[in-house]
Design an enzyme around this catalytic site. Structure first.
Site, PDB file in Angstrom:
ATOM      1  N   PHE A   1       9.430  -3.148  -4.067  1.00 34.25           N
ATOM      2  CA  PHE A   1       9.052  -4.417  -4.288  1.00 34.25           C
ATOM      3  C   PHE A   1       7.459  -4.432  -4.540  1.00 34.25           C
ATOM      4  O   PHE A   1       6.892  -4.937  -5.578  1.00 34.25           O
ATOM      5  CB  PHE A   1       9.663  -5.369  -3.502  1.00 34.25           C
ATOM      6  CG  PHE A   1       9.550  -6.723  -3.385  1.00 34.25           C
ATOM      7  CD1 PHE A   1       9.377  -7.399  -4.711  1.00 34.25           C
ATOM      8  CD2 PHE A   1       9.217  -7.610  -2.435  1.00 34.25           C
ATOM      9  CE1 PHE A   1       9.153  -8.889  -4.750  1.00 34.25           C
ATOM     10  CE2 PHE A   1       8.791  -8.980  -2.560  1.00 34.25           C
ATOM     11  CZ  PHE A   1       8.623  -9.514  -3.714  1.00 34.25           C
TER      12      PHE A   1
ATOM     13  N   GLY B   1       5.604   5.224  -2.627  1.00 35.04           N
ATOM     14  CA  GLY B   1       6.381   3.937  -2.760  1.00 35.04           C
ATOM     15  C   GLY B   1       6.359   2.975  -3.841  1.00 35.04           C
ATOM     16  O   GLY B   1       6.329   1.838  -3.742  1.00 35.04           O
ATOM     17  N   ALA B   2       6.063   3.697  -4.921  1.00 36.59           N
ATOM     18  CA  ALA B   2       5.780   3.075  -6.217  1.00 36.59           C
ATOM     19  C   ALA B   2       6.780   2.081  -6.656  1.00 36.59           C
ATOM     20  O   ALA B   2       6.737   1.406  -7.557  1.00 36.59           O
ATOM     21  CB  ALA B   2       5.277   4.093  -7.338  1.00 36.59           C
TER      22      ALA B   2
ATOM     23  N   LYS C   1       5.038  -0.340  13.101  1.00 33.84           N
ATOM     24  CA  LYS C   1       3.814  -0.764  12.206  1.00 33.84           C
ATOM     25  C   LYS C   1       2.690  -1.068  12.930  1.00 33.84           C
ATOM     26  O   LYS C   1       1.455  -0.583  12.288  1.00 33.84           O
ATOM     27  CB  LYS C   1       4.165  -2.331  11.614  1.00 33.84           C
ATOM     28  CG  LYS C   1       5.012  -2.264  10.656  1.00 33.84           C
ATOM     29  CD  LYS C   1       4.565  -1.504   9.427  1.00 33.84           C
ATOM     30  CE  LYS C   1       5.601  -1.762   8.120  1.00 33.84           C
ATOM     31  NZ  LYS C   1       5.264  -0.858   7.084  1.00 33.84           N
TER      32      LYS C   1
ATOM     33  N   ALA D   1       4.697   3.093   0.990  1.00 32.34           N
ATOM     34  CA  ALA D   1       5.904   3.424   1.265  1.00 32.34           C
ATOM     35  C   ALA D   1       6.048   3.319   2.700  1.00 32.34           C
ATOM     36  O   ALA D   1       5.212   3.499   3.612  1.00 32.34           O
ATOM     37  CB  ALA D   1       6.073   4.881   0.950  1.00 32.34           C
ATOM     38  N   SER D   2       7.324   3.097   2.941  1.00 29.91           N
ATOM     39  CA  SER D   2       7.857   3.279   4.515  1.00 29.91           C
ATOM     40  C   SER D   2       9.150   4.155   4.524  1.00 29.91           C
ATOM     41  O   SER D   2       9.846   4.142   3.537  1.00 29.91           O
ATOM     42  CB  SER D   2       8.019   1.949   5.007  1.00 29.91           C
ATOM     43  OG  SER D   2       7.170   0.905   5.052  1.00 29.91           O
TER      44      SER D   2
END
Length: 321
Positions: free
Chosen positions: A23, A19-20, A167, A91-92
């Site tokens: 934000f 997830g580079a 989560k 990342a999600s």
């Protein structure tokens, strides 16, 4: 824009950031590059313009490689992670609906960990959330939540808080996998993340803050937030990666405030924006403690610095036009 302290560093080895382009992911990549790591950043499409900001970071031309990977596609993850000494799982997955959050979050995290195990990665840093702690009705109101506190997944399901459930499930499964397979897993649990944006598009928390400056509601819900700066979260992630003694979970939170407190700070700095006119009575949430992370050497910015740097970056990106 204040960033990180730069200085000459010896080459730190190769790490992967999932997830580079997001934000937080962008700031993690920025910090790792400033410390002279070789970084592989996973994105959905390395040629997409929305990731161009990553290639413009200091040291990116020599030390950054963007690779295509999907959390639910194991071969692509293993290809990205193979040869890395460490992984930052930021990342999600993007679900089709809120109720679909849990399975892809858990599966995506386990795919990353399986790839790390197969690739013989030395340490995995999993980004969880304060959401994995805060939905615990049995925790005493008078006691600050610490790392031993977990959200009650059945309670989360009952009230249909799928984000907290996802989560909590993903983080707990990550530790179960690490323990069962001898994989070194540590996690960080940040709360609401503000701070300057590097990416060209607004994320959810940036939009939340921008709306306070633009929409001028007659009555605003004076919600209580636990806030942390995105740069401080990035520094926490690298800290728990680099410190051999780091283990388990780390709450990552800095400031406990109500929306009106945020608006008061912003008004002092930027009096001309269209702020909310009145506020409801704010309810206090249970406190959380980052004492464990601070004992490891972590510190955080002032709320004023975070808010000012956020607004300046929004202005630059055109989010307040």
């Amino acid at each position: 824009m204040p960033a990180f302290k730069m200085g000459f560093q010896k080459l730190q080895g190769t790490v992967c950031v999932t997830g580079a382009g997001g934000f937080l992911g962008s700031w993690v990549v920025h910090l790792l590059l400033s410390k002279n790591y070789l970084v592989r950043g996973t994105v959905r499409d390395p040629l997409d313009e929305k990731y161009a900001h990553l290639n413009q970071l200091p040291n990116a031309s020599s030390n950054l490689k963007l690779v295509k990977a999907d959390l639910l596609d194991y071969p692509s993850l293993f290809s990205a992670i193979q040869g890395c000494s460490g992984v930052f799982h930021v990342a999600s997955p993007l679900p089709s609906s809120p109720v679909d959050l849990i399975e892809p979050a858990v599966t995506g995290t386990l795919n990353v960990l399986k790839a790390c195990l197969e690739a013989k990665v030395e340490r995995v840093v999993v980004v969880s959330s304060g959401a994995a702690l805060m939905m615990n009705p049995s925790w005493p109101d008078t006691r600050a939540m610490d790392e031993s506190c977990w959200s009650d997944v059945e309670h989360c399901r009952a009230i249909e808080n799928w984000y907290c459930a996802s989560k909590t499930e993903a983080e707990s499964k990550a530790f179960e996998f690490g323990k069962a397979n001898g994989l070194d897993v540590v996690s960080a649990c940040p709360n609401l993340i503000f701070g300057p944006i590097l990416q060209p598009t607004a994320n959810a928390s940036s939009l939340l803050l921008a709306k306070l400056l633009k929409e001028g509601h007659d009555l605003e819900d004076n919600r209580h937030h636990r806030i942390v700066d995105v740069r401080d979260v990035a520094e926490a992630l690298v800290l728990v990666y680099e410190k051999p003694e780091a283990q388990g979970r780390y709450i990552c939170t800095s400031h406990s405030v109500h929306v009106k407190d945020i608006v008061d700070i912003l008004k002092d700095e930027y009096p001309s924006y269209n702020y909310p006119k009145n506020f409801t009575d704010g309810q206090q949430k249970k406190e959380m403690s980052s004492e464990k992370l601070q004992r490891l050497g972590w510190s955080y910015r002032s709320l004023q610095e975070t808010l000012v740097d956020s607004v300046e970056s929004y202005k630059k990106a055109g989010l307040l036009d």
